[in-house]
Write a protein that holds these residues in place. Structure first.
Motif: not given
Lengths: 210, 10
Positions: A171-175
């Protein structure tokens, strides 16, 4: 998201179970002081960022709660309900866990910066912090049901964070590679315990290692 | 350089 909320809730519940168990039974039998000391280190190194990084009021309050409750638990274990019998079987060499986590945090971090190294150290150390407790369980061969509920809730917290990270990645592209990797290591360490917990405790048997 | 993820989790 629901996984993160459930994870945090389970983290909170684990501490409350532990505090309640100690206060009610007025005893710390079967609880590893070394694991609790490691959690103080984990929470201090990760959450002292609240002095310079503001996320939300929820985040700040939770951090304050985890720091203060972990210190309080260690205080209870050392001063109020000291148990030499339990201490004698609490023999896991934690200096290796601390040293190993420190070395790993110097190698794996997002930036070679004090705050980032502390953050990485706390992740590595958290992933192995339960080992003295599991080691103690293995030595005694059985545990009070409440202690097993505590370990289960604590393990569930990081395990629930794994779907949370997948959700945030989509959903946020946060890794956050470090958190994900150490979270998986932590879950693997718990997996054996989860399996026994499921088969014994949930089916109403006493927690005994096979 | 490497991107630092925001440390907004517990």
């Amino acid at each position: 998201n629901i996984f993160r909320a459930a994870g945090d809730l389970s983290h909170l519940i684990s501490i409350l179970i532990l505090l309640n168990t100690i206060q009610k039974s007025r005893s710390i039998a079967g609880i590893s002081l070394k694991t609790q000391i490691l959690y103080v280190l984990v929470f201090l190194t990760r959450y002292l960022d609240l002095t310079y990084r503001y996320v939300s009021i929820y985040n700040t309050l939770m951090k304050l709660f985890f720091i203060s409750s972990s210190i309080y638990i260690v205080y209870l274990m050392i001063y109020k309900f000291k148990n030499t019998e339990t201490e004698q079987i609490d023999t896991f060499p934690i200096e290796y866990l601390i040293g190993g986590s420190f070395i790993l945090s110097l190698i794996f971090n997002y930036k070679f910066q004090f705050g980032e190294i502390l953050w990485s150290f706390s992740l590595w150390l958290e992933s192995v912090a339960i080992l003295p407790q599991l080691f103690m369980l293995q030595r005694t061969g059985e545990a009070r049901t409440l202690t097993t509920h505590y370990i289960f809730a604590l393990g569930a917290y990081r395990t629930l964070y794994i779907p949370n990270w997948i959700f945030r990645w989509i959903s946020e592209g946060r890794v956050d590679y470090l958190a994900i990797f150490t979270g998986i290591v932590q879950t693997i360490i718990y997996s054996d315990f989860f399996y026994i917990y499921y088969h014994r405790v949930l089916k109403g048997f006493k927690f005994e290692l096979p | 350089g490497k991107k630092i993820p925001n440390h907004d989790e517990l």
